[in-house]
Design an enzyme around this catalytic site. Structure first.
Site, PDB file in Angstrom:
ATOM      1  N   GLU A   1       9.829  48.509  30.358  1.00 36.61           N
ATOM      2  CA  GLU A   1      10.118  49.801  30.998  1.00 36.61           C
ATOM      3  C   GLU A   1       9.136  50.881  30.538  1.00 36.61           C
ATOM      4  O   GLU A   1       8.564  51.614  31.347  1.00 36.61           O
ATOM      5  CB  GLU A   1      11.553  50.206  30.655  1.00 36.61           C
ATOM      6  CG  GLU A   1      11.993  51.517  31.252  1.00 36.61           C
ATOM      7  CD  GLU A   1      12.055  51.458  32.766  1.00 36.61           C
ATOM      8  OE1 GLU A   1      12.780  50.618  33.310  1.00 36.61           O
ATOM      9  OE2 GLU A   1      11.351  52.264  33.416  1.00 36.61           O
TER      10      GLU A   1
ATOM     11  N   ASP B   1       6.393  52.737  32.915  1.00 35.13           N
ATOM     12  CA  ASP B   1       6.483  54.180  33.141  1.00 35.13           C
ATOM     13  C   ASP B   1       5.170  54.867  32.803  1.00 35.13           C
ATOM     14  O   ASP B   1       4.619  55.614  33.610  1.00 35.13           O
ATOM     15  CB  ASP B   1       7.607  54.785  32.281  1.00 35.13           C
ATOM     16  CG  ASP B   1       8.991  54.381  32.750  1.00 35.13           C
ATOM     17  OD1 ASP B   1       9.108  53.848  33.868  1.00 35.13           O
ATOM     18  OD2 ASP B   1       9.956  54.593  32.000  1.00 35.13           O
TER      19      ASP B   1
ATOM     20  N   SER C   1      12.703  51.638  38.818  1.00 35.57           N
ATOM     21  CA  SER C   1      11.913  52.137  37.688  1.00 35.57           C
ATOM     22  C   SER C   1      10.443  52.223  38.051  1.00 35.57           C
ATOM     23  O   SER C   1       9.686  52.921  37.372  1.00 35.57           O
ATOM     24  CB  SER C   1      12.026  51.197  36.499  1.00 35.57           C
ATOM     25  OG  SER C   1      13.255  51.320  35.890  1.00 35.57           O
TER      26      SER C   1
END
Ligand SMILES: *[C@@H]1O[C@H](CO)[C@@H](O)[C@H](O)[C@H]1NC(C)=O
Ligand SMILES: *[C@@H]1O[C@H](CO)[C@@H](O)[C@H](O)[C@H]1NC(C)=O
Ligand SMILES: *[C@@H]1O[C@H](CO)[C@@H](O)[C@H](O)[C@H]1NC(C)=O
Length: 600
Positions: free
Chosen positions: A305, A309, A516
């Site tokens: 994640e 990001d 995400s």
């Protein structure tokens, strides 16, 4: 007049309470929040040890919060004379400070429990108190029993309760006390991304095709490389969202923030490998790690994640400075040791930290969320109000919409009735954030089937979206009637690609999917819009939704096919106009630039 007279009455009532003998009123408990059952996934293990120390956080009623919301809507509405006149930290602190009645009453209650006022830490505005107390004392303050709960799937233990109370007199003065009934500990926080082994990592030929698109500086959706339908790199996103020709001008002022939580570390070396493979002009660009409340930065343990990001926000916004906020917690509770428990709760510590900064990034992306029904209402409202404060300060806050369509698993409600209902996601359902759903394919883009979308059961529908939502509901008719709350805040607001993102993790390129992917991508476009506004001598955009649902609508590529099945239904369908799968659509930077440039 009406509101004023209510306020006067409330003030009078508070004084009357103060005038009654205190000792009696503190034993007059009323339930603040209770679950019908132990939250799904957890089982009761044993009593919490009475001497075990909890760090209790108490959120006090913010005296002028309604005024803060009025300010938020005025400064975020492009047709209002105050558009862009965001509030300073001091302005916000003054609005969120508790009244002196609230402070006096809560302090009297703490004193009754022998809490040393000097041992209580306060937020700058005074709206948060934190104090360390043994479980036995928290139990007598909150009329409850704490237990150790065990989660077999993550082998983790936490100290929580299924219900807590406050003296009647305190109720109107306290928003939430934590840790109590929210079981979503930091370690259990759900990211909205997953490594997708069904999608092969990008081939060298496709890398070449996509790189060429970057160099050519595409300005037409029809010319987006066809390989972007399988695997997505920054070149695809820049072409699709029409940012290829824009060079940021305000990098000295404009900043992009990513909020991450425990055990998710963004890796510096992976970022460089990512740039070498997919965006050579950004090679050497770095980001700032900010560790919040004991957050760590373990460079040997890159997180999917976190890497996703930071790699995509950096790529979309280069050379804008990016900041990765890693929010930590103390170690998890181990029943047989004397280690302190992980009492930190997601969002609260981060909000506490960020609200205390004088200068904050103009754009934030966060890719976490959980079923709304697993978050206690009082906790959700307090956190959502925190995002309103960020908006009032002039920050645009993006959240991923979730990866379960209209709901994952059995979708059974936890209110004791065990009925199947669509399961909205929180914080996606908070009306003060911009929620980003997912798309896939190119020419045309379509909704990706996991794109979270729906209607909140906690938050009422804000007026900025009422007309767009009414139009959708009219077309949707009576399908799935009763499975979702037509008066709730509807989401997502917008969308962006969410499947097959090429992410470098531990040196290897892997395909990652989830909303995400969508949130940092969309946030990257917003950051460029903020750059453009700042470079033109204007205020940053702040809270986006009132603009997006009004003059902003024509700045989006409307997505008109695909759906988000779940809960044994086909879910919602992407249609012309807003829909609860892809919102208003995906961004066209060129068009949005013209729109935000025309706004005052
Ligand atoms: C807020 O920031 C100030 C100045 O940096 C610091 O002294 C204070 O301890 C902070 N307060 C909290 C509650 O973090
Ligand atoms: C529907 O949403 C509203 C907020 O708009 C809320 O007050 C109400 O309780 C919700 N209904 C259900 C059944 O959850
Ligand atoms: C992209 O932006 C340009 C302006 O920079 C605009 O003329 C064009 O309409 C936008 N959209 C597409 C698909 O080219």
């Amino acid at each position: 007049m009406h509101v004023l007279s209510l306020l006067v009455k409330a003030a009078v009532a508070a004084r009357i309470v103060l005038a009654t003998p205190l000792a009696r009123s503190w034993d007059d408990f009323e339930v603040k929040h209770a679950w019908v059952d132990i939250p799904a996934g957890w089982e009761r293990h044993s009593d919490a040890p009475p001497e075990h120390v909890l760090n209790l956080k108490i959120s006090l009623k913010q005296d002028k919060f309604d005024d803060l919301v009025d300010h938020l809507y005025q400064v975020s509405d492009p047709s209002h004379p105050r558009y862009g006149a965001h509030l300073s930290k001091e302005d916000v602190d003054a609005l969120i400070a508790p009244s002196s009645d609230t402070v006096d009453l809560v302090e009297a209650w703490l004193k009754y429990h022998n809490v040393d006022p000097d041992a209580v830490q306060r937020s700058n505005a005074g709206d948060w108190l934190s104090l360390s107390v043994p479980v036995s004392q928290a139990e007598s303050m909150l009329g409850t029993k704490y237990s150790i709960f065990f989660n077999p799937s993550s082998s983790s233990f936490i100290v929580r309760t299924t219900s807590y109370s406050l003296p009647k007199a305190i109720h109107p003065h306290v928003n939430v006390v934590a840790p109590t009934t929210y079981f979503g500990s930091m370690r259990k926080m759900k990211t909205t991304s997953f490594v997708d082994p069904s999608i092969k990592a990008i081939s060298d030929a496709d890398i070449q095709e996509q790189r060429k698109a970057l160099i050519d500086g595409l300005h037409s959706l029809a010319a987006v490389p066809s390989s972007c339908a399988r695997t997505v790199t920054p070149a695809c996103l820049q072409a699709l969202y029409n940012t290829t020709g824009y060079t940021p001008q305000a990098s000295a002022v404009n900043k992009m923030g990513v909020a991450g939580y425990l055990e998710e570390f963004a890796n510096d070396a992976d970022l460089q490998t990512f740039f070498q493979r997919f965006l050579t002009k950004a090679e050497g660009a770095t980001f700032t790690h900010v560790q919040v409340n004991g957050g760590e930065n373990n460079q040997n343990d890159p997180g999917v994640e976190a890497n996703l990001d930071i790699q995509y926000t950096e790529a979309m916004t280069f050379p804008t400075p990016n900041i990765y906020f890693s929010t930590g917690g103390s170690p998890p509770f181990v029943p047989d040791s004397q280690t302190p428990t992980n009492t930190n709760e997601p969002y609260l510590d981060w909000l506490d930290f960020i609200m205390n900064q004088t200068v904050i990034p103009q754009t934030f992306s966060t890719s976490y969320g959980d079923d709304e029904q697993t978050v206690p209402l009082d906790f959700a409202q307090t956190v959502c109000n925190g995002f309103a404060q960020l908006g009032a300060r002039g920050s645009s806050v993006m959240f991923s919409s979730g990866d379960d369509g209209v709901g994952g698993g059995s979708c059974v409600s936890n209110d004791g009735t065990n009925t199947v209902k669509f399961q909205p996601n929180f914080p996606a359902s908070c009306p003060y954030v911009t929620t980003v759903g997912g798309t896939t394919k190119v020419n045309p883009e379509v909704a990706v089937d996991f794109s979270g979308g729906g209607f909140s059961n906690y938050f009422a529908q804000p007026s900025y979206q009422s007309s767009a939502v009414a139009t959708f509901l009219k077309g949707f008719g009576t399908q799935d009637k009763g499975l979702f709350n037509v008066t709730g805040r509807a989401y997502p607001d917008v969308s962006a690609q969410g499947q097959g993102f090429q992410v470098v993790i531990g040196g290897r390129t892997e395909s990652v999917s989830g909303t995400s992917c969508s949130s940092p991508t969309f946030a990257g476009v917003v950051s460029l819009l903020n750059d453009f506004r700042i470079a033109s001598g204007k205020a940053p955009l702040g809270f986006l939704n009132p603009l997006f649902y009004s003059s902003g609508v024509s700045g989006f590529n409307d997505i008109v096919s695909g759906s988000n099945p779940g809960c044994g239904t086909n879910g919602f369908t992407a249609v012309k106009g807003w829909d609860p799968v892809t919102g208003l659509g995906t961004p066209d930077f060129g068009k949005l630039q013209a729109i935000v440039g025309a706004a005052p």
